[in-house]
Write a protein that holds these residues in place. Sequence first.
Motif, short mmCIF file in Angstrom:
data_model
loop_
_atom_site.label_atom_id
_atom_site.label_comp_id
_atom_site.label_asym_id
_atom_site.label_seq_id
_atom_site.Cartn_x
_atom_site.Cartn_y
_atom_site.Cartn_z
N TYR A 136 -1.68 3.14 6.80
CA TYR A 136 -2.92 2.43 7.11
C TYR A 136 -2.81 1.81 8.49
N PRO A 165 0.82 -1.21 0.00
CA PRO A 165 0.00 0.00 0.00
C PRO A 165 0.86 1.27 0.00
N ASN A 219 -10.58 -3.81 -3.35
CA ASN A 219 -10.96 -3.13 -2.10
C ASN A 219 -10.28 -3.78 -0.90
N GLN A 220 -8.99 -4.06 -1.06
CA GLN A 220 -8.19 -4.70 -0.04
C GLN A 220 -6.89 -3.94 0.20
N LEU A 221 -6.30 -4.19 1.35
CA LEU A 221 -4.92 -3.80 1.65
C LEU A 221 -4.19 -5.06 2.08
N SER A 243 -7.12 1.60 -1.19
CA SER A 243 -7.27 0.16 -1.37
C SER A 243 -6.96 -0.23 -2.80
N ASP A 244 -6.70 -1.52 -3.03
CA ASP A 244 -6.40 -1.99 -4.38
C ASP A 244 -7.70 -2.26 -5.14
N HIS A 284 -11.97 3.38 5.54
CA HIS A 284 -10.85 4.03 4.85
C HIS A 284 -9.57 3.88 5.65
N ILE A 310 -7.78 -2.13 8.08
CA ILE A 310 -8.13 -3.55 7.93
C ILE A 310 -8.10 -4.19 9.31
N PRO A 365 -9.64 -7.54 3.26
CA PRO A 365 -10.71 -6.59 2.94
C PRO A 365 -10.66 -5.34 3.80
N LEU A 366 -10.95 -4.21 3.17
CA LEU A 366 -10.97 -2.94 3.88
C LEU A 366 -12.21 -2.87 4.77
#
Length: 304
Positions: A204, A200, A237-239, A233-234, A247, A250, A243-244
């Motif tokens: 985060y 990322p 919608n993950q880091l 996020s990618d 904002h 995780i 899953p996130l």
Amino acid sequence: MSENNYPIGTQGTPWNDKDKQCWFNQQTIKRSYQSQVVTLINELDNDFEVVKYGALSFDPTRYPLFIIKSKEWSSNKPNILITGGVHGYETSGVHGALHFMKTLGIKYEKEFNLLVAPCISPWGYETINRWNPAAIDPNRSFYSPSPAPESAALINYIKAHNIPLLAHIDLHETTDTDNSEFRPALAARDGKVNSNWNIPDGFYLVADSNKPEPQFQKAIIDTVVKVTQIAPSDENNQLIGVPLEQHGVINYAARNLGLCMGFTDAQYVTTTEVYPDSPTATEELCITAQVAAIKGALDHLLTK
């Protein structure tokens, strides 16, 4: 996924003691714990109590372990634990903890009892390593009995002094070397196929899925965004493959994974992650982000 071409061990077979010794023999000292960390700890001695809570048996003279503690300790104030350098190579965690105490510690100890362990893994700091000398990850070893002396020393200190914690803030980084070195080494050590993650670009948080405290995490993000970017996020919608939740946040099952943030019963816990290899990052900015994270956490707790 990619095949593991790590130069130690046999692909598909977990490392034996010979492989681990081979890995250890390749590690070199790259910087000084004494001059870069202990010196800064000692400079805080006038304002705070500096406690030696142990030493690494690997080389106890070279690697003493320190906690910086509020002098004005009061049973009427909540206790806050701040940790850095669980992974010794994650530099801003170490220096973020120290810089917070230097610049803001006196302010916040009026409201909190502060406990700061700035460099849990000093050998890892000197060798710029994720693991300890036995190829064990301290941040997967916060349980009893712990296989990592670095983790065991902190667990034992908190337990021996019966310190109930309101919050624990653990300071980390996610770096390009996670993919170039540490994840390939992990796969080789465990006899598995390596799978890198998307690094990322920005700050985060990792919250504990068993006590996520989303408003606490949000307060930290809202403070840090004032000094550096929050990692987007990618495409999934993950880091880092997770899953996130909101904002920049995780969740991990901290205690099940043996994470540092999961070893106490603190209600409010978080692990910070900054990205020092970003084109927009500097060493100073990463340290500033860690300090902002601590500040955001404590300011939120003052509203409770």
